[in-house]
Design an enzyme around this catalytic site. Structure first.
Site, PDB file in Angstrom:
ATOM      1  CE  LYS A 195      -1.784   1.575   3.902  1.00 60.83           C
ATOM      2  NZ  LYS A 195      -1.536   2.645   4.299  1.00 60.83           N
ATOM      3  CG  ASN A 196       2.147   2.648   3.476  1.00 64.06           C
ATOM      4  OD1 ASN A 196       1.129   2.989   3.124  1.00 64.06           O
ATOM      5  ND2 ASN A 196       2.406   2.477   4.791  1.00 64.06           N
ATOM      6  CB  CYS A 207      -5.983  10.154  11.559  1.00 66.83           C
ATOM      7  SG  CYS A 207      -4.139   9.523  11.626  1.00 66.83           S
ATOM      8  NE  ARG A 214      -0.457  10.218   9.947  1.00 71.98           N
ATOM      9  CZ  ARG A 214      -0.622   9.088   9.190  1.00 71.98           C
ATOM     10  NH1 ARG A 214      -1.856   8.755   9.206  1.00 71.98           N
ATOM     11  NH2 ARG A 214       0.030   8.739   8.105  1.00 71.98           N
ATOM     12  CG  ASP A 273       2.970   1.342   9.579  1.00 70.27           C
ATOM     13  OD1 ASP A 273       3.121   1.688   8.335  1.00 70.27           O
ATOM     14  OD2 ASP A 273       2.559   2.334  10.343  1.00 70.27           O
ATOM     15  NE  ARG A 301      -7.585   4.260   5.529  1.00 64.54           N
ATOM     16  CZ  ARG A 301      -6.853   5.319   6.104  1.00 64.54           C
ATOM     17  NH1 ARG A 301      -7.421   5.615   7.338  1.00 64.54           N
ATOM     18  NH2 ARG A 301      -5.963   6.023   5.730  1.00 64.54           N
TER      19      ARG A 301
HETATM   20  C1  EPZ Z   1       3.947   6.974   6.426  1.00 64.28           C
HETATM   21  O1  EPZ Z   1       2.929   8.085   6.807  1.00 64.28           O
HETATM   22  C2  EPZ Z   1       3.187   5.657   6.054  1.00 64.28           C
HETATM   23  N1  EPZ Z   1       1.932   5.895   5.269  1.00 64.28           N
HETATM   24  C3  EPZ Z   1       2.473   5.536   7.423  1.00 64.28           C
HETATM   25  O2  EPZ Z   1       1.808   4.046   7.423  1.00 64.28           O
HETATM   26  C4  EPZ Z   1       3.677   5.033   8.296  1.00 64.28           C
HETATM   27  O3  EPZ Z   1       3.183   4.764   9.790  1.00 64.28           O
HETATM   28  C5  EPZ Z   1       4.659   6.167   8.518  1.00 64.28           C
HETATM   29  O4  EPZ Z   1       5.072   6.907   7.050  1.00 64.28           O
HETATM   30  C6  EPZ Z   1       5.777   5.953   9.129  1.00 64.28           C
HETATM   31  O5  EPZ Z   1       6.668   5.125   8.755  1.00 64.28           O
HETATM   32  C7  EPZ Z   1       2.142   6.131   3.916  1.00 64.28           C
HETATM   33  O6  EPZ Z   1       3.153   5.959   3.272  1.00 64.28           O
HETATM   34  C8  EPZ Z   1       0.854   6.299   3.102  1.00 64.28           C
HETATM   35  P1  EPZ Z   1       5.740  10.372   8.531  1.00 64.28           P
HETATM   36  P2  EPZ Z   1       3.601   9.461   6.877  1.00 64.28           P
HETATM   37  O7  EPZ Z   1       5.693  11.633   7.644  1.00 64.28           O
HETATM   38  O8  EPZ Z   1       4.479   9.667   5.747  1.00 64.28           O
HETATM   39  C9  EPZ Z   1       5.677  13.837  11.915  1.00 64.28           C
HETATM   40  C10 EPZ Z   1      -0.201   2.685   7.884  1.00 64.28           C
HETATM   41  O9  EPZ Z   1      -0.520   2.201   8.746  1.00 64.28           O
HETATM   42  N2  EPZ Z   1       5.812  14.678  10.844  1.00 64.28           N
HETATM   43  O10 EPZ Z   1       7.234   9.651   8.366  1.00 64.28           O
HETATM   44  O11 EPZ Z   1       2.460  10.407   7.302  1.00 64.28           O
HETATM   45  C11 EPZ Z   1       4.364  12.808  12.105  1.00 64.28           C
HETATM   46  O12 EPZ Z   1       3.470  13.794  12.858  1.00 64.28           O
HETATM   47  C12 EPZ Z   1       0.505   4.089   7.729  1.00 64.28           C
HETATM   48  O13 EPZ Z   1       0.101   2.040   6.614  1.00 64.28           O
HETATM   49  C13 EPZ Z   1       5.793  15.991  11.185  1.00 64.28           C
HETATM   50  O14 EPZ Z   1       5.880  16.375  12.409  1.00 64.28           O
HETATM   51  O15 EPZ Z   1       4.307   9.525   8.015  1.00 64.28           O
HETATM   52  C14 EPZ Z   1       4.825  11.722  12.684  1.00 64.28           C
HETATM   53  O16 EPZ Z   1       4.654  11.716  14.174  1.00 64.28           O
HETATM   54  C15 EPZ Z   1       0.152   4.671   9.200  1.00 64.28           C
HETATM   55  N3  EPZ Z   1       5.755  16.746  10.257  1.00 64.28           N
HETATM   56  C16 EPZ Z   1       6.014  11.227  12.170  1.00 64.28           C
HETATM   57  O17 EPZ Z   1       6.841  12.511  11.818  1.00 64.28           O
HETATM   58  C17 EPZ Z   1       5.702  16.441   8.693  1.00 64.28           C
HETATM   59  O18 EPZ Z   1       5.583  17.492   8.078  1.00 64.28           O
HETATM   60  C18 EPZ Z   1       6.123  10.331  10.889  1.00 64.28           C
HETATM   61  O19 EPZ Z   1       5.501  10.853  10.094  1.00 64.28           O
HETATM   62  C19 EPZ Z   1       5.463  15.108   8.612  1.00 64.28           C
HETATM   63  C20 EPZ Z   1       5.596  14.290   9.563  1.00 64.28           C
END
Ligand code: EPZ
Length: 422
Positions: free
Chosen positions: A22-23, A115, A120, A304, A396
């Site tokens: 998915k990711n 969410c 996020r 995850d 999802r």
């Molecule tokens: C991706 O989400 C994945 N989703 C998530 O999978 C996964 O848990 C996550 O990466 C971490 O590996 C997809 O790829 C579609 P991040 P993403 O930006 O990109 C903070 C699942 O279950 N952050 O690495 O949203 C954020 O709040 C899903 O398949 C900021 O502070 O994750 C979080 O605490 C859930 N500012 C941390 O970084 C930003 O601008 C990690 O977020 C962006 C992120």
């Protein structure tokens, strides 16, 4: 609304495939906006994928679906306002900013919103785009971006997966060179770069601590069907389910190289894991504690997978702890595990789990994707019958999860849910 009806206690035996990730599929769909012509992508059958295709169609892409292949033609994708109902529906809509800006020099979005698992924010995405020459105005929840993308040297304060993907896609058609220091190094980042390079993008260092992108004027198209890597989280979930129930399964397409942290913890619990083209796991169902898990960006233990490991730690001998370092609110599944008889308590970012002899089936409700998978694993390992509501969350990220599990011997059925199961 659907629910799962599960009768626990069955061992899991057999061969299974995790399917496309998915990711990886979601950012690759976003990147299809950058192509110079039609692209064909093999896709998992997931509601998030359907929603992402809906967004591409709203932006003007022509889409044909033939079985599990989507043929996307972005040549008429000249719209740059993201429909609010769709951008709020899936978080991953935010990493369409880069491709839309690269195509239209304009993009208008609502905040994707938080969410169940955390706020996020998108500050890292927006800060990087500003450094790439984009003017960004934020007012009453709307984000309006405009400008020409100009290569720059970026350093991410946190190795955000989505921000790395967004900025990598923005850099591909930017003028000049873009360097991204401290990027995410997840396998899905490497897969996105593989897709972009198949269209002629010039990217080096993906998967390392520095990505270097040489901007090009335009990308071509590809006649090849792009097949995303297999889903390491679905594979890990199946391995954890077998660990908890006992059994002997072979996940044919599991990529062990991407799953070392998960394999290490399952071995610590007493499972036998044999790595070949795929991954085979044998478990007596009698598990020992993995002692502690702390989630970190790749190659650390993946956030995850923490819920699924918590579920099997509930019936492991000894005490386990899980510290969630990536998201601030990812223990939403704990109360349902307690309802099944688990001895689990949360203190800030850490859950402490004391193994019990067995869990009891109960009526429970999923509130997020991976928490729902964890509750399903717990129900499979529990004594008696469980009803799990909120299966739409599981849909999802898992394509026909109940079919995968029942093909391995689990007693699990999907039924219409007329009321919340709690
Ligand atoms: C991706 O989400 C994945 N989703 C998530 O999978 C996964 O848990 C996550 O990466 C971490 O590996 C997809 O790829 C579609 P991040 P993403 O930006 O990109 C903070 C699942 O279950 N952050 O690495 O949203 C954020 O709040 C899903 O398949 C900021 O502070 O994750 C979080 O605490 C859930 N500012 C941390 O970084 C930003 O601008 C990690 O977020 C962006 C992120």
């Amino acid at each position: 609304m659907y629910m799962y009806k599960v009768v626990g206690g069955q061992r899991l035996v057999g061969d299974i495939c995790a399917g496309a990730a998915k990711n990886s599929a979601l950012p690759v769909l976003a990147a299809s906006l950058l192509s110079g012509g039609e692209v064909s992508i093999k896709l998992p059958d997931l509601s998030d994928v359907d929603d992402m295709l809906g967004i591409l169609s709203c932006l003007g892409c022509r889409i044909k679906r033939e079985d599990d292949i989507a043929v996307i033609d972005p040549s008429c994708a000249d719209r740059w306002v993201m429909p609010e109902k769709l951008s709020k529906k899936i978080r991953s809509s935010i990493f369409m900013l880069g491709p839309i800006l690269a195509r239209n020099k304009n993009a208008c979005f609502t905040y994707p919103g938080g969410c169940e698992i955390g706020l996020r924010p998108i500050d890292i995405h927006l800060s990087g785009l500003r450094q790439l020459g984009i003017d960004i105005e934020e007012s009453s929840g709307m984000i309006h971006c405009r400008g020409n993308l100009i290569g720059a040297r970026l350093h991410l304060d946190y190795p955000s997966v989505g921000a790395t993907e967004n900025l990598m896609m923005a850099g591909v058609l930017a003028k000049g060179e873009t360097v991204i220091d401290n990027p995410a190094t997840e396998p899905e980042i490497v897969d996105l770069a593989r897709f972009l390079k198949s269209l002629g993008a010039r990217i080096k260092g993906e998967g390392s601590s520095r990505i270097v992108i040489e901007g090009v004027k335009s990308l071509g198209s590809s006649a090849e069907v792009f097949c995303p890597i297999s889903d390491r989280i679905v594979a890990g979930t199946l391995l954890a389910a077998c660990a908890g129930c006992g059994g002997d399964i072979y996940v044919r397409d599991a990529r062990a190289h991407d799953m070392t942290a998960i394999i290490h913890k399952l071995r610590q619990m007493g499972c036998q894991i044999i790595v070949s083209d795929g991954i085979r796991i044998r478990s007596s169902g009698e598990l020992s504690s993995f002692r502690d898990i702390a989630t970190y960006p790749h190659p650390g233990f993946p956030t995850d997978m923490q819920a699924q490991m918590a579920a099997i730690a509930c019936v492991a001998r000894g005490t386990s702890s899980i510290t969630e370092n990536v998201f601030e609110n990812r223990f939403g599944y704990v109360n349902c595990l307690k309802k099944m008889g688990a001895d689990i308590s949360v203190h800030g970012r850490t859950a402490i789990i004391r193994g019990v002899k067995s869990l009891e089936g109960a009526k429970i409700e999923a509130r997020d994707l991976r928490g729902g998978a964890a509750l399903t694993i717990a129900a499979l390992a529990a004594k008696g019958e469980s009803e799990i509501g909120g299966v739409e969350y599981i849909d999802r990220g898992y394509s026909g999860f109940e079919n995968m599990l029942s093909s391995l011997g689990a007693d699990i059925k999907r039924e219409i849910c007329t009321k919340r199961c709690l």
